[in-house]
Design a protein around this motif. Structure first.
Motif, PDB file in Angstrom:
ATOM      1  N   SER A   1      12.778  24.857  -5.322  1.00 46.33           N
ATOM      2  CA  SER A   1      13.583  25.205  -4.148  1.00 46.33           C
ATOM      3  C   SER A   1      14.156  24.003  -3.396  1.00 46.33           C
ATOM      4  N   GLY A   2      14.042  22.805  -3.934  1.00 44.55           N
ATOM      5  CA  GLY A   2      14.591  21.645  -3.238  1.00 44.55           C
ATOM      6  C   GLY A   2      13.930  20.349  -3.661  1.00 44.55           C
ATOM      7  N   LEU A   3      13.628  19.521  -2.673  1.00 45.32           N
ATOM      8  CA  LEU A   3      12.999  18.228  -2.905  1.00 45.32           C
ATOM      9  C   LEU A   3      11.745  18.096  -2.057  1.00 45.32           C
ATOM     10  N   GLN A   4      10.763  17.372  -2.586  1.00 44.75           N
ATOM     11  CA  GLN A   4       9.534  17.085  -1.857  1.00 44.75           C
ATOM     12  C   GLN A   4       9.422  15.576  -1.705  1.00 44.75           C
ATOM     13  N   LEU A   5       9.048  15.129  -0.514  1.00 41.25           N
ATOM     14  CA  LEU A   5       8.767  13.723  -0.234  1.00 41.25           C
ATOM     15  C   LEU A   5       7.284  13.604   0.073  1.00 41.25           C
ATOM     16  N   GLN A   6       6.614  12.686  -0.630  1.00 45.17           N
ATOM     17  CA  GLN A   6       5.212  12.396  -0.337  1.00 45.17           C
ATOM     18  C   GLN A   6       5.057  10.904  -0.096  1.00 45.17           C
ATOM     19  N   HIS A   7       4.082  10.560   0.719  1.00 46.27           N
ATOM     20  CA  HIS A   7       3.749   9.183   1.020  1.00 46.27           C
ATOM     21  C   HIS A   7       2.420   8.883   0.334  1.00 46.27           C
ATOM     22  N   ASP A   8       2.469   8.087  -0.717  1.00 47.49           N
ATOM     23  CA  ASP A   8       1.272   7.709  -1.469  1.00 47.49           C
ATOM     24  C   ASP A   8       0.753   6.399  -0.883  1.00 47.49           C
ATOM     25  N   HIS A   9      -0.379   6.471  -0.192  1.00 47.42           N
ATOM     26  CA  HIS A   9      -0.985   5.283   0.411  1.00 47.42           C
ATOM     27  C   HIS A   9      -2.241   4.914  -0.364  1.00 47.42           C
ATOM     28  N   ARG A  10      -2.359   3.635  -0.713  1.00 45.86           N
ATOM     29  CA  ARG A  10      -3.476   3.145  -1.514  1.00 45.86           C
ATOM     30  C   ARG A  10      -4.085   1.897  -0.879  1.00 45.86           C
TER      31      ARG A  10
ATOM     32  N   ALA B   1      -2.411  19.863   8.069  1.00 51.74           N
ATOM     33  CA  ALA B   1      -3.875  19.994   7.985  1.00 51.74           C
ATOM     34  C   ALA B   1      -4.528  18.618   7.843  1.00 51.74           C
ATOM     35  N   LEU B   2      -3.939  17.751   7.033  1.00 52.48           N
ATOM     36  CA  LEU B   2      -4.465  16.393   6.848  1.00 52.48           C
ATOM     37  C   LEU B   2      -4.416  15.619   8.160  1.00 52.48           C
ATOM     38  N   PHE B   3      -3.310  15.731   8.883  1.00 54.72           N
ATOM     39  CA  PHE B   3      -3.191  15.038  10.163  1.00 54.72           C
ATOM     40  C   PHE B   3      -4.217  15.568  11.163  1.00 54.72           C
ATOM     41  N   ALA B   4      -4.434  16.868  11.187  1.00 57.90           N
ATOM     42  CA  ALA B   4      -5.435  17.452  12.098  1.00 57.90           C
ATOM     43  C   ALA B   4      -6.832  16.953  11.733  1.00 57.90           C
ATOM     44  N   GLU B   5      -7.131  16.919  10.444  1.00 55.31           N
ATOM     45  CA  GLU B   5      -8.448  16.460   9.968  1.00 55.31           C
ATOM     46  C   GLU B   5      -8.718  15.019  10.362  1.00 55.31           C
ATOM     47  N   HIS B   6      -7.674  14.192  10.435  1.00 59.63           N
ATOM     48  CA  HIS B   6      -7.830  12.770  10.749  1.00 59.63           C
ATOM     49  C   HIS B   6      -7.400  12.428  12.169  1.00 59.63           C
ATOM     50  N   ASP B   7      -7.404  13.434  13.052  1.00 56.38           N
ATOM     51  CA  ASP B   7      -7.112  13.257  14.463  1.00 56.38           C
ATOM     52  C   ASP B   7      -5.753  12.590  14.710  1.00 56.38           C
TER      53      ASP B   7
ATOM     54  N   SER C   1       0.792  -1.239   0.000  1.00 55.08           N
ATOM     55  CA  SER C   1       0.000   0.000   0.000  1.00 55.08           C
ATOM     56  C   SER C   1       0.820   1.283   0.000  1.00 55.08           C
ATOM     57  N   ARG C   2       2.134   1.196   0.198  1.00 53.69           N
ATOM     58  CA  ARG C   2       2.938   2.411   0.404  1.00 53.69           C
ATOM     59  C   ARG C   2       3.912   2.654  -0.744  1.00 53.69           C
ATOM     60  N   THR C   3       3.976   3.916  -1.192  1.00 52.13           N
ATOM     61  CA  THR C   3       4.988   4.334  -2.160  1.00 52.13           C
ATOM     62  C   THR C   3       5.513   5.700  -1.739  1.00 52.13           C
TER      63      THR C   3
ATOM     64  N   ALA D   1      -6.003   6.008   0.003  1.00 58.34           N
ATOM     65  CA  ALA D   1      -6.368   5.911   1.412  1.00 58.34           C
ATOM     66  C   ALA D   1      -6.756   7.317   1.889  1.00 58.34           C
ATOM     67  N   PRO D   2      -7.530   7.433   2.962  1.00 56.59           N
ATOM     68  CA  PRO D   2      -7.923   8.760   3.448  1.00 56.59           C
ATOM     69  C   PRO D   2      -6.733   9.639   3.830  1.00 56.59           C
ATOM     70  N   VAL D   3      -5.681   9.036   4.369  1.00 53.16           N
ATOM     71  CA  VAL D   3      -4.481   9.790   4.724  1.00 53.16           C
ATOM     72  C   VAL D   3      -3.399   9.402   3.711  1.00 53.16           C
ATOM     73  N   THR D   4      -3.210  10.259   2.721  1.00 50.85           N
ATOM     74  CA  THR D   4      -2.247   9.982   1.654  1.00 50.85           C
ATOM     75  C   THR D   4      -1.636  11.274   1.139  1.00 50.85           C
ATOM     76  N   LEU D   5      -0.546  11.122   0.435  1.00 51.76           N
ATOM     77  CA  LEU D   5       0.207  12.225  -0.172  1.00 51.76           C
ATOM     78  C   LEU D   5       0.715  13.235   0.858  1.00 51.76           C
ATOM     79  N   TYR D   6       0.855  12.786   2.104  1.00 56.43           N
ATOM     80  CA  TYR D   6       1.447  13.640   3.125  1.00 56.43           C
ATOM     81  C   TYR D   6       2.962  13.558   3.015  1.00 56.43           C
ATOM     82  N   GLY D   7       3.631  14.512   3.590  1.00 50.54           N
ATOM     83  CA  GLY D   7       5.082  14.516   3.566  1.00 50.54           C
ATOM     84  C   GLY D   7       5.625  15.897   3.853  1.00 50.54           C
ATOM     85  N   GLY D   8       6.715  16.230   3.201  1.00 50.89           N
ATOM     86  CA  GLY D   8       7.333  17.511   3.464  1.00 50.89           C
ATOM     87  C   GLY D   8       8.279  17.926   2.365  1.00 50.89           C
TER      88      GLY D   8
END
Length: 155
Positions: free
Chosen positions: A50-59, A94-100, A40-42, A66-73
């Motif tokens: 300005s740099g690099l972005q890391l996202q967590h694609d959960h399926r 914001a996503l983490f706050a929305e999903h407690d 489920s994780r990529t 998945a409800p919590v996906t594409l988060y990162g920094g």
């Protein structure tokens, strides 16, 4: 290999873990992370202005997000050729706050590489340290496609 974990990471204990650079292109890199039979994780790395972005694609198994996906920094410093760090971005907070999941707002992810030896994925925040180390000296069979990416390996 699970190099550091907390009680909350018990689902990783004793399971084979495989990372696979599935796609490496100008627009980004996709690295599925399989834990046992869980595909489920990529991790998605993208170069930005300005740099690099890391996202967590959960399926889910059916490929839906998945409800919590594409988060990162996004990197806030240039990092080094062997270590890049990604503090949680505003979208993720914001996503983490929305999903407690308020504790996750303090997440700091790192990708570390010791060429030809080790690739590490690290998550740190207060009261949590999770780290998975992968040997780059050992070749493994490419795993099945991650959930939602059932097409053949694009390489």
């Amino acid at each position: 290999m699970l190099a550091a974990a907390n009680e909350s990471d018990a689902s990783f204990t004793g399971k084979p873990m495989v990372m696979h650079v599935r796609r490496c292109a100008e627009e980004g890199i996709e690295i599925p992370f399989h834990v046992g039979e869980d595909r489920s994780r990529t991790w998605v790395l993208t170069r930005t202005a300005s740099g690099l972005q890391l996202q967590h694609d959960h399926r889910h198994e059916d490929g839906s997000e998945a409800p919590v996906t594409l988060y990162g920094g996004h990197t806030q410093t240039p990092g080094t050729p062997t270590v890049q760090s990604f503090p949680a971005d505003d979208y993720s907070k914001a996503l983490f706050a929305e999903h407690d999941l308020p504790q996750s707002a303090a997440n700091l992810w790192s990708l570390e590489i010791e060429p030809s030896v080790r690739f590490s994925y690290v998550l740190r925040r207060p009261s949590r340290h999770f780290q998975v180390d992968f040997s780059l000296a050992t070749t493994v069979e490419p795993p099945p496609a991650p959930c939602g990416h059932e097409t053949p390996d694009p390489r």
